[in-house]
Motif scaffolding. Structure first.
Motif, PDB file in Angstrom:
ATOM      1  N   GLY A 185       0.810  -1.219   0.000  1.00  0.00           N
ATOM      2  CA  GLY A 185       0.000   0.000   0.000  1.00  0.00           C
ATOM      3  C   GLY A 185       0.837   1.260   0.000  1.00  0.00           C
ATOM      4  O   GLY A 185       0.452   2.271  -0.592  1.00  0.00           O
ATOM      5  N   GLY A 186       1.997   1.202   0.646  1.00  0.00           N
ATOM      6  CA  GLY A 186       2.893   2.352   0.691  1.00  0.00           C
ATOM      7  C   GLY A 186       3.832   2.443  -0.489  1.00  0.00           C
ATOM      8  O   GLY A 186       4.660   3.344  -0.558  1.00  0.00           O
ATOM      9  N   ARG A 187       3.730   1.477  -1.412  1.00  0.00           N
ATOM     10  CA  ARG A 187       4.513   1.455  -2.648  1.00  0.00           C
ATOM     11  C   ARG A 187       6.012   1.324  -2.420  1.00  0.00           C
ATOM     12  O   ARG A 187       6.824   1.779  -3.228  1.00  0.00           O
ATOM     13  CB  ARG A 187       4.202   2.671  -3.523  1.00  0.00           C
ATOM     14  CG  ARG A 187       2.737   2.734  -3.945  1.00  0.00           C
ATOM     15  CD  ARG A 187       2.454   3.845  -4.910  1.00  0.00           C
ATOM     16  NE  ARG A 187       1.043   3.862  -5.297  1.00  0.00           N
ATOM     17  CZ  ARG A 187       0.515   4.702  -6.160  1.00  0.00           C
ATOM     18  NH1 ARG A 187       1.279   5.630  -6.745  1.00  0.00           N
ATOM     19  NH2 ARG A 187      -0.779   4.649  -6.458  1.00  0.00           N
ATOM     20  N   PHE A 188       6.369   0.677  -1.311  1.00  0.00           N
ATOM     21  CA  PHE A 188       7.776   0.335  -1.116  1.00  0.00           C
ATOM     22  C   PHE A 188       8.140  -0.896  -1.939  1.00  0.00           C
ATOM     23  O   PHE A 188       9.286  -1.066  -2.350  1.00  0.00           O
ATOM     24  CB  PHE A 188       8.054   0.033   0.362  1.00  0.00           C
ATOM     25  CG  PHE A 188       8.016   1.226   1.248  1.00  0.00           C
ATOM     26  CD1 PHE A 188       9.109   2.067   1.359  1.00  0.00           C
ATOM     27  CD2 PHE A 188       6.878   1.519   1.991  1.00  0.00           C
ATOM     28  CE1 PHE A 188       9.087   3.170   2.199  1.00  0.00           C
ATOM     29  CE2 PHE A 188       6.835   2.614   2.824  1.00  0.00           C
ATOM     30  CZ  PHE A 188       7.937   3.454   2.924  1.00  0.00           C
ATOM     31  N   ALA A 189       7.160  -1.783  -2.136  1.00  0.00           N
ATOM     32  CA  ALA A 189       7.412  -3.051  -2.806  1.00  0.00           C
ATOM     33  C   ALA A 189       6.119  -3.575  -3.408  1.00  0.00           C
ATOM     34  O   ALA A 189       5.024  -3.140  -3.036  1.00  0.00           O
ATOM     35  CB  ALA A 189       7.978  -4.073  -1.812  1.00  0.00           C
ATOM     36  N   ARG A 190       6.261  -4.541  -4.321  1.00  0.00           N
ATOM     37  CA  ARG A 190       5.109  -5.279  -4.835  1.00  0.00           C
ATOM     38  C   ARG A 190       5.046  -6.600  -4.091  1.00  0.00           C
ATOM     39  O   ARG A 190       5.959  -7.419  -4.205  1.00  0.00           O
ATOM     40  CB  ARG A 190       5.245  -5.517  -6.339  1.00  0.00           C
ATOM     41  CG  ARG A 190       5.027  -4.270  -7.174  1.00  0.00           C
ATOM     42  CD  ARG A 190       5.123  -4.603  -8.649  1.00  0.00           C
ATOM     43  NE  ARG A 190       6.510  -4.854  -9.029  1.00  0.00           N
ATOM     44  CZ  ARG A 190       6.867  -5.479 -10.148  1.00  0.00           C
ATOM     45  NH1 ARG A 190       5.944  -5.964 -10.973  1.00  0.00           N
ATOM     46  NH2 ARG A 190       8.132  -5.642 -10.451  1.00  0.00           N
ATOM     47  N   VAL A 191       3.997  -6.799  -3.341  1.00  0.00           N
ATOM     48  CA  VAL A 191       3.829  -8.039  -2.580  1.00  0.00           C
ATOM     49  C   VAL A 191       3.116  -9.050  -3.473  1.00  0.00           C
ATOM     50  O   VAL A 191       2.017  -8.791  -3.972  1.00  0.00           O
ATOM     51  CB  VAL A 191       3.058  -7.790  -1.282  1.00  0.00           C
ATOM     52  CG1 VAL A 191       2.849  -9.090  -0.510  1.00  0.00           C
ATOM     53  CG2 VAL A 191       3.802  -6.775  -0.404  1.00  0.00           C
ATOM     54  N   VAL A 192       3.760 -10.199  -3.663  1.00  0.00           N
ATOM     55  CA  VAL A 192       3.295 -11.197  -4.616  1.00  0.00           C
ATOM     56  C   VAL A 192       3.438 -12.587  -3.999  1.00  0.00           C
ATOM     57  O   VAL A 192       3.743 -12.720  -2.808  1.00  0.00           O
ATOM     58  CB  VAL A 192       4.107 -11.113  -5.926  1.00  0.00           C
ATOM     59  CG1 VAL A 192       3.891  -9.761  -6.611  1.00  0.00           C
ATOM     60  CG2 VAL A 192       5.602 -11.354  -5.674  1.00  0.00           C
ATOM     61  N   THR A 193       3.227 -13.638  -4.806  1.00  0.00           N
ATOM     62  CA  THR A 193       3.430 -15.007  -4.363  1.00  0.00           C
ATOM     63  C   THR A 193       4.647 -15.605  -5.056  1.00  0.00           C
ATOM     64  O   THR A 193       5.091 -15.125  -6.109  1.00  0.00           O
ATOM     65  CB  THR A 193       2.208 -15.877  -4.675  1.00  0.00           C
ATOM     66  OG1 THR A 193       2.071 -15.991  -6.108  1.00  0.00           O
ATOM     67  CG2 THR A 193       0.927 -15.280  -4.081  1.00  0.00           C
ATOM     68  N   THR A 194       5.148 -16.689  -4.482  1.00  0.00           N
ATOM     69  CA  THR A 194       6.260 -17.409  -5.103  1.00  0.00           C
ATOM     70  C   THR A 194       5.863 -17.906  -6.490  1.00  0.00           C
ATOM     71  O   THR A 194       6.656 -17.824  -7.439  1.00  0.00           O
ATOM     72  CB  THR A 194       6.677 -18.597  -4.207  1.00  0.00           C
ATOM     73  OG1 THR A 194       7.176 -18.082  -2.956  1.00  0.00           O
ATOM     74  CG2 THR A 194       7.750 -19.428  -4.874  1.00  0.00           C
ATOM     75  N   ALA A 195       4.654 -18.432  -6.618  1.00  0.00           N
ATOM     76  CA  ALA A 195       4.207 -18.939  -7.918  1.00  0.00           C
ATOM     77  C   ALA A 195       4.232 -17.866  -8.979  1.00  0.00           C
ATOM     78  O   ALA A 195       4.621 -18.122 -10.142  1.00  0.00           O
ATOM     79  CB  ALA A 195       2.807 -19.537  -7.785  1.00  0.00           C
ATOM     80  N   GLU A 196       3.836 -16.644  -8.633  1.00  0.00           N
ATOM     81  CA  GLU A 196       3.862 -15.548  -9.593  1.00  0.00           C
ATOM     82  C   GLU A 196       5.287 -15.236 -10.042  1.00  0.00           C
ATOM     83  O   GLU A 196       5.544 -14.984 -11.218  1.00  0.00           O
ATOM     84  CB  GLU A 196       3.228 -14.302  -8.980  1.00  0.00           C
ATOM     85  CG  GLU A 196       1.719 -14.374  -8.822  1.00  0.00           C
ATOM     86  CD  GLU A 196       1.161 -13.138  -8.149  1.00  0.00           C
ATOM     87  OE1 GLU A 196       0.403 -12.407  -8.798  1.00  0.00           O
ATOM     88  OE2 GLU A 196       1.500 -12.898  -6.969  1.00  0.00           O
ATOM     89  N   VAL A 197       6.211 -15.243  -9.083  1.00  0.00           N
ATOM     90  CA  VAL A 197       7.609 -14.947  -9.421  1.00  0.00           C
ATOM     91  C   VAL A 197       8.189 -16.064 -10.297  1.00  0.00           C
ATOM     92  O   VAL A 197       8.847 -15.790 -11.312  1.00  0.00           O
ATOM     93  CB  VAL A 197       8.447 -14.766  -8.142  1.00  0.00           C
ATOM     94  CG1 VAL A 197       9.927 -14.583  -8.499  1.00  0.00           C
ATOM     95  CG2 VAL A 197       7.953 -13.566  -7.350  1.00  0.00           C
TER      96      VAL A 197
END
Length: 201
Positions: A185-197
């Motif tokens: 939400g603060g745009r420090f990072a994109r929070v994703v899943t291992t499968a997506e990566v």
């Protein structure tokens, strides 16, 4: 999502001392280690840069103290070190952020690993390891401040229940969710899943 060909995987503090339940307490995400291993394998197979970070604690009695058995990397990490075809470095630190370690992580990433993208895109880092809301989050925040495109696969890390001020406590799951919301939400990072990566890499 796109994972750059020179994106660096930063593997934070995956050390044996974190298996000391009596010291740390209850943890979340039993799938974390398997997901970390899958990401390391993919990075090494594709020749991408990998950073292994080790915390050399100065805290008296810490399971992560330098020279203690707990300071060593967990076996699944140690057996993978040096097996990739891409750049690799060991960073040691005594504080939360991997960017305040030795050697200088920012300098290594920009000079050896990620470099600068010719089309002006930000250098990309993917952060995994232990603990979600401590060293991982701190490293992600600083990486964002330094201008990196930070990818944060939330299921390739874990943390522990924690007591705070005023009698407040938070479970590992609550802390993980708070970290995800704050970073994404603060745009420090994109929070994703291992499968997506893995799919993108």
């Amino acid at each position: 999502m796109e994972i750059e060909e020179n994106a660096a995987l930063i593997v934070v503090d995956v050390q044996k001392g974190f298996d000391d339940d009596g010291f740390w307490g209850r943890r979340d995400n039993p799938e974390a280690e398997g997901n970390m291993a899958a990401l390391i394998d993919r990075w090494q197979a594709t020749g991408r840069p990998v950073v292994f970070v080790r915390h050399d604690s100065r805290q008296a009695g810490s399971p992560l103290a330098r020279g203690s058995a707990g300071n060593a990397f967990k076996d699944f990490v140690e057996e993978r070190r040096g097996r990739g075809t891409g750049p690799e470095v060991l960073v040691t630190k005594t504080v939360n952020s991997a960017f305040y370690g030795e050697p200088d992580l920012d300098a290594w990433l920009r000079g050896v690993a990620c470099g600068g993208a010719a089309d002006g895109r930000r250098a990309q880092v993917v952060i995994v390891g232990i603990q979600t809301n401590m060293c991982n989050e701190t490293t992600a925040r600083m990486g964002g401040n330094l201008g990196y495109d930070v990818v944060f696969p939330l299921d390739a890390m874990h943390t522990f229940d924690l007591a705070g001020p005023f009698g407040w406590t938070a479970t590992a799951e609550e802390l993980t969710r708070a970290t995800a919301v704050s970073l994404h939400g603060g745009r420090f990072a994109r929070v994703v899943t291992t499968a997506e990566v893995l799919s993108a890499a």
